[in-house]
Design a protein around this motif. Structure first.
Motif, PDB file in Angstrom:
ATOM      1  N   VAL A  54       0.863  -1.179   0.000  1.00 28.51           N
ATOM      2  CA  VAL A  54       0.000   0.000   0.000  1.00 28.51           C
ATOM      3  C   VAL A  54       0.902   1.233   0.000  1.00 28.51           C
ATOM      4  CG1 VAL A  54      -1.760   1.291   1.279  1.00 28.51           C
ATOM      5  CG2 VAL A  54      -1.801  -1.224   1.294  1.00 28.51           C
ATOM      6  N   ILE A  55       0.584   2.175  -0.878  1.00 28.95           N
ATOM      7  CA  ILE A  55       1.286   3.456  -0.917  1.00 28.95           C
ATOM      8  C   ILE A  55       0.310   4.520  -0.430  1.00 28.95           C
ATOM      9  CG2 ILE A  55       2.387   5.200  -2.368  1.00 28.95           C
ATOM     10  CD1 ILE A  55       3.113   2.911  -4.319  1.00 28.95           C
ATOM     11  N   ALA A  56       0.703   5.225   0.624  1.00 28.91           N
ATOM     12  CA  ALA A  56      -0.141   6.285   1.177  1.00 28.91           C
ATOM     13  C   ALA A  56       0.504   7.627   0.904  1.00 28.91           C
ATOM     14  CB  ALA A  56      -0.320   6.073   2.679  1.00 28.91           C
ATOM     15  N   ASN A  57      -0.255   8.516   0.299  1.00 30.41           N
ATOM     16  CA  ASN A  57       0.258   9.852  -0.014  1.00 30.41           C
ATOM     17  C   ASN A  57      -0.764  10.888   0.446  1.00 30.41           C
ATOM     18  OD1 ASN A  57       1.982  11.838  -1.095  1.00 30.41           O
ATOM     19  ND2 ASN A  57       0.717  11.944  -2.929  1.00 30.41           N
ATOM     20  N   GLY A  58      -0.249  12.021   0.903  1.00 31.94           N
ATOM     21  CA  GLY A  58      -1.134  13.104   1.312  1.00 31.94           C
ATOM     22  C   GLY A  58      -1.542  13.013   2.769  1.00 31.94           C
ATOM     23  N   PHE A  59      -0.914  12.117   3.538  1.00 33.55           N
ATOM     24  CA  PHE A  59      -1.231  12.025   4.952  1.00 33.55           C
ATOM     25  C   PHE A  59      -0.601  13.216   5.686  1.00 33.55           C
ATOM     26  CE2 PHE A  59      -2.151   7.282   5.902  1.00 33.55           C
ATOM     27  CZ  PHE A  59      -3.054   7.235   4.863  1.00 33.55           C
ATOM     28  N   ALA A  60      -1.353  13.804   6.585  1.00 30.89           N
ATOM     29  CA  ALA A  60      -0.829  14.870   7.435  1.00 30.89           C
ATOM     30  C   ALA A  60      -0.070  14.223   8.599  1.00 30.89           C
ATOM     31  CB  ALA A  60      -1.982  15.715   7.962  1.00 30.89           C
ATOM     32  N   TRP A  61       0.694  15.035   9.311  1.00 27.63           N
ATOM     33  CA  TRP A  61       1.443  14.509  10.462  1.00 27.63           C
ATOM     34  C   TRP A  61       0.508  13.870  11.481  1.00 27.63           C
ATOM     35  CZ3 TRP A  61       6.152  13.374   9.785  1.00 27.63           C
ATOM     36  CH2 TRP A  61       6.975  14.138   8.958  1.00 27.63           C
ATOM     37  N   GLU A  62      -0.696  14.413  11.606  1.00 30.93           N
ATOM     38  CA  GLU A  62      -1.659  13.848  12.559  1.00 30.93           C
ATOM     39  C   GLU A  62      -1.958  12.383  12.233  1.00 30.93           C
ATOM     40  OE1 GLU A  62      -2.008  16.669  10.845  1.00 30.93           O
ATOM     41  OE2 GLU A  62      -2.548  18.276  12.217  1.00 30.93           O
ATOM     42  N   SER A  63      -2.067  12.066  10.940  1.00 33.14           N
ATOM     43  CA  SER A  63      -2.314  10.677  10.526  1.00 33.14           C
ATOM     44  C   SER A  63      -1.148   9.780  10.925  1.00 33.14           C
ATOM     45  CB  SER A  63      -2.507  10.592   9.013  1.00 33.14           C
ATOM     46  OG  SER A  63      -3.714  11.183   8.630  1.00 33.14           O
ATOM     47  N   GLN A  98       7.362  20.594   7.476  1.00 32.57           N
ATOM     48  CA  GLN A  98       7.707  20.229   8.847  1.00 32.57           C
ATOM     49  C   GLN A  98       6.994  21.172   9.822  1.00 32.57           C
ATOM     50  OE1 GLN A  98       9.690  17.694   9.981  1.00 32.57           O
ATOM     51  NE2 GLN A  98       9.936  16.962   7.885  1.00 32.57           N
ATOM     52  N   PRO A  99       6.597  20.656  10.990  1.00 27.07           N
ATOM     53  CA  PRO A  99       5.975  21.541  11.983  1.00 27.07           C
ATOM     54  C   PRO A  99       6.966  22.615  12.454  1.00 27.07           C
ATOM     55  CG  PRO A  99       5.731  19.221  12.583  1.00 27.07           C
ATOM     56  CD  PRO A  99       6.650  19.278  11.417  1.00 27.07           C
ATOM     57  N   ALA A 100       6.462  23.785  12.772  1.00 34.87           N
ATOM     58  CA  ALA A 100       7.313  24.889  13.209  1.00 34.87           C
ATOM     59  C   ALA A 100       7.741  24.731  14.672  1.00 34.87           C
ATOM     60  CB  ALA A 100       6.588  26.218  13.024  1.00 34.87           C
TER      61      ALA A 100
END
Length: 196
Positions: A54-63, A98-100
């Motif tokens: 499975v290739i996952a793209n577009g996931f946010a850091w929360e995911s 990246q988160p600030a």
């Protein structure tokens, strides 16, 4: 072309088709990417059982934080977790931004390490094509090595008549690389030649 040659050609074609079908196929969840190299790709979740990864793209850091803890809320996250549980190859394209917050950056690094520990491959989008091509090339090389090292010999009645002195045989030794047709077995039995 005699029957032995025809059977041999049919078997070779079937083996080649099987090798082509055995290349890696991936289910893409999340956002589409432009280039997957020579990998087979599907977006249909009904194909899940036939994919190797499975290739996952577009996931946010929360995911990624949730997946680290094996918790899901979206269908895409559930498919990634199911893939991990089913021992499928999981590739997650890392979020670019990246988160600030420095403390959150530390948590991001911990999360990436933990995901790698459970078998997730983390890549940047530009690395995906090369990664997939490398996997498929090594799989092709592996299958070519297997096919050359375990080449099967088809034994038919014609092969028995042309390549073996059957009038002098009382036993026929079946080697591990031989496939003996039913007619060839009957022929040996009819001529009182025991298979060992």
């Amino acid at each position: 072309m005699n029957s032995d040659e025809l059977v041999q050609k049919v078997m070779e074609r079937l083996l080649k088709q099987f090798e082509k079908e055995s290349l890696n196929k991936y289910l893409v969840v999340g956002e589409e990417l432009l280039d997957y190299g020579n990998a087979k790709i599907t977006n249909d979740t009904n194909d899940y059982s036939s994919v190797t990864g499975v290739i996952a793209n577009g996931f946010a850091w929360e995911s990624l934080f949730r997946l680290r803890n094996l918790v899901t809320i979206s269908e895409e996250e559930k498919l990634v977790l199911k893939g991990l549980l089913d021992n499928k190859s999981i590739i997650i394209i890392q979020p670019e931004k990246q988160p600030a917050n420095k403390l959150i950056q530390v948590k991001v690094e911990e999360t990436l390490r933990e995901l790698k520990k459970i078998g997730v491959i983390l890549l940047h989008a530009v690395e995906l094509k090369d990664h997939l091509n490398t996997i498929n090339q090594s799989k092709e090389r592996e299958s070519m090595t297997k096919s050359t090292s375990t080449k099967k010999k088809l034994i038919t009645v014609d092969v028995l008549r042309n390549e073996y002195s059957l009038d002098q045989l009382t036993e026929f030794k079946q080697e591990s690389n031989m496939i003996i047709t039913a007619l060839a077995k009957d022929y040996l039995r009819d001529n009182n030649i025991r298979m060992v």
